[in-house]
Motif scaffolding. Structure first.
Motif, PDB file in Angstrom:
ATOM      1  N   GLN A 126       0.845  -1.186   0.000  1.00 11.61           N
ATOM      2  CA  GLN A 126       0.000   0.000   0.000  1.00 11.61           C
ATOM      3  C   GLN A 126       0.879   1.234   0.000  1.00 11.61           C
ATOM      4  O   GLN A 126       1.761   1.379   0.837  1.00 11.61           O
ATOM      5  CB  GLN A 126      -0.915   0.005   1.224  1.00 11.61           C
ATOM      6  N   LYS A 135       1.111   5.694  -1.433  1.00 16.98           N
ATOM      7  CA  LYS A 135       0.332   6.920  -1.530  1.00 16.98           C
ATOM      8  C   LYS A 135      -0.625   6.891  -2.716  1.00 16.98           C
ATOM      9  O   LYS A 135      -1.663   7.545  -2.709  1.00 16.98           O
ATOM     10  CB  LYS A 135       1.276   8.116  -1.648  1.00 16.98           C
ATOM     11  N   GLN A 136      -0.250   6.145  -3.754  1.00 21.21           N
ATOM     12  CA  GLN A 136      -1.063   6.099  -4.961  1.00 21.21           C
ATOM     13  C   GLN A 136      -2.080   4.964  -4.960  1.00 21.21           C
ATOM     14  O   GLN A 136      -2.842   4.803  -5.916  1.00 21.21           O
ATOM     15  CB  GLN A 136      -0.158   5.961  -6.194  1.00 21.21           C
ATOM     16  N   GLY A 137      -2.090   4.135  -3.898  1.00 19.26           N
ATOM     17  CA  GLY A 137      -3.021   3.016  -3.839  1.00 19.26           C
ATOM     18  C   GLY A 137      -2.326   1.711  -3.507  1.00 19.26           C
ATOM     19  O   GLY A 137      -1.401   1.678  -2.686  1.00 19.26           O
ATOM     20  N   TYR A 138      -2.718   0.634  -4.166  1.00 22.98           N
ATOM     21  CA  TYR A 138      -2.229  -0.703  -3.860  1.00 22.98           C
ATOM     22  C   TYR A 138      -1.555  -1.304  -5.091  1.00 22.98           C
ATOM     23  O   TYR A 138      -1.907  -0.995  -6.230  1.00 22.98           O
ATOM     24  CB  TYR A 138      -3.383  -1.615  -3.424  1.00 22.98           C
ATOM     25  N   SER A 139      -0.591  -2.182  -4.848  1.00 25.53           N
ATOM     26  CA  SER A 139       0.080  -2.845  -5.962  1.00 25.53           C
ATOM     27  C   SER A 139       0.549  -4.227  -5.531  1.00 25.53           C
ATOM     28  O   SER A 139       0.708  -4.512  -4.341  1.00 25.53           O
ATOM     29  CB  SER A 139       1.272  -2.023  -6.455  1.00 25.53           C
ATOM     30  N   GLU A 152      -1.116  -2.548 -10.533  1.00 22.61           N
ATOM     31  CA  GLU A 152      -1.875  -1.664  -9.650  1.00 22.61           C
ATOM     32  C   GLU A 152      -3.241  -2.272  -9.342  1.00 22.61           C
ATOM     33  O   GLU A 152      -3.861  -2.922 -10.179  1.00 22.61           O
ATOM     34  CB  GLU A 152      -2.062  -0.292 -10.304  1.00 22.61           C
ATOM     35  N   ASN A 157      -7.138  -1.411  -7.367  1.00 26.05           N
ATOM     36  CA  ASN A 157      -7.984  -0.453  -6.662  1.00 26.05           C
ATOM     37  C   ASN A 157      -8.404  -1.049  -5.320  1.00 26.05           C
ATOM     38  O   ASN A 157      -8.074  -2.193  -5.000  1.00 26.05           O
ATOM     39  CB  ASN A 157      -9.191  -0.039  -7.521  1.00 26.05           C
ATOM     40  N   GLU A 158      -9.139  -0.295  -4.538  1.00 22.64           N
ATOM     41  CA  GLU A 158      -9.443  -0.737  -3.177  1.00 22.64           C
ATOM     42  C   GLU A 158     -10.305  -1.994  -3.156  1.00 22.64           C
ATOM     43  O   GLU A 158     -10.089  -2.894  -2.337  1.00 22.64           O
ATOM     44  CB  GLU A 158     -10.141   0.386  -2.402  1.00 22.64           C
ATOM     45  N   CYS A 163      -8.177  -5.011  -4.072  1.00 22.86           N
ATOM     46  CA  CYS A 163      -7.330  -5.365  -2.939  1.00 22.86           C
ATOM     47  C   CYS A 163      -8.138  -6.084  -1.866  1.00 22.86           C
ATOM     48  O   CYS A 163      -7.700  -7.091  -1.311  1.00 22.86           O
ATOM     49  CB  CYS A 163      -6.684  -4.103  -2.368  1.00 22.86           C
ATOM     50  N   HIS A 175      -0.412  -7.980   3.539  1.00 27.91           N
ATOM     51  CA  HIS A 175      -0.785  -6.649   3.066  1.00 27.91           C
ATOM     52  C   HIS A 175       0.119  -5.631   3.752  1.00 27.91           C
ATOM     53  O   HIS A 175      -0.055  -5.303   4.919  1.00 27.91           O
ATOM     54  CB  HIS A 175      -2.259  -6.390   3.389  1.00 27.91           C
TER      55      HIS A 175
END
Length: 301
Positions: free
Chosen positions: A121, A123-127, A136, A138-139, A142, A199
């Motif tokens: 996780q 600053k730009q999201g999840y990867s 990449e 999205n929430e 994830c 995570h």
């Protein structure tokens, strides 16, 4: 009251004698049916949390067959009585369909040697890293990927492909705009395998001098250490320095409480679920020096 009905069809196909006669082991059929229901009911729970919606779901079943196949249909009834949802109910279902498709594609593309799914996780999201490529998320993607019930259910619906003569699985999620999910016999091992996940929400390095509070001669056990420069800070760390561990196992190192270790290492914060508590893990990769407590000639940098 906003009500919707979605039809989700799961279809097993193959060239085997049993599937040609529309037959499958009862245990596989019941497990697959239950798994399909779990996938979508759990996905809606995750979506409710993310989109602040209050969608209730109910699944009803019907089944049938075509030449060389066996299928069943789940009718998913959704109701939304609240007004604060950020999407229409049908849009939330579309987001779930896309997220489930991406989750299964990610699992299909993971190497079999990958036993732990590591999601980071930032600053730009999840990867997530797939064979060196950063993907990449999205929430919702994830949340679905880190939901152990959904991953176990994906394993359940894929298990029939381990049977001789059952060659493919197709999940039709309803309307044409929702992606068709396909799983072949070649994909089965990567989906049937049960993986853990991690995570990671933050990570960094540790270094400096730490007093030994509690220690262990078991290389798989953790040590409790206290920061020399900030005694209020303690941490429990796993030491993986092979040179240091070899000296310990050969009885070349003797320890007492309040011995001092100069170390380098790393730390990361993780959640077992997207909505779970954060836990910090410490790993010492190198023990630079060990200073016994009785050594009065400490030369500390």
């Amino acid at each position: 009251m906003d009500e919707h009905e979605q039809s989700i069809k799961i279809h097993y196909n193959g060239s085997g004698d049993k599937i040609k006669q529309h037959q499958m082991k009862v245990s596989l059929v019941t497990s697959s049916m239950s798994g399909l229901e779990t996938i979508y009911l759990e996905a809606f729970k995750e979506a409710n949390r993310i989109y602040s919606s209050h969608i209730s779901t109910e699944a009803l079943l019907s089944g049938g067959f075509r030449d060389g196949s066996l299928w069943w249909l789940i009718k998913l009834f959704t109701k939304e009585s609240e007004s604060q949802q950020s999407f229409e109910t049908s849009s939330i279902y579309g987001a779930i369909c896309a997220a489930l498709n991406k989750t299964i594609e990610l699992l299909k593309n993971m190497d079999l040697s990958t036993t732990e799914i590591v999601i980071k996780q930032g600053k730009q999201g999840y990867s997530i890293d797939i064979d060196g490529d950063r993907v990449e998320l999205n929430e919702l993607e994830c949340a679905i990927l880190t939901n152990p019930k959904i991953r176990a259910a994906i394993s359940d619906i894929s298990t029939p492909l381990t049977e001789e003569g059952i060659d493919s699985l197709t999940i039709n999620q309803g309307a044409k705009e929702h992606p068709l999910i396909t799983v072949t016999k070649e994909d089965k091992e990567k989906l049937v395998i049960r993986r853990n996940h991690k995570h990671v929400v933050d990570e960094g390095k540790i270094f400096g001098f730490f007093y030994v509070e509690n220690l262990s001669y078991n290389p798989k056990a953790k040590w409790k250490l206290i920061d020399r420069d900030n005694p209020a800070r303690s941490l429990t760390a796993l030491i993986v320095d092979p040179v240091f561990l070899k000296r310990v196992s050969d009885n070349q190192e003797k320890f007492s409480k309040d011995d001092l270790l100069e170390v380098d290492g790393v730390w990361y914060k993780e959640k077992t679920k997207l909505t779970g508590k954060t836990i910090t893990n410490y790993t010492i990769t190198k023990v630079i020096q060990h200073i016994p407590v009785e050594d009065k000639q400490w030369k500390l940098m």
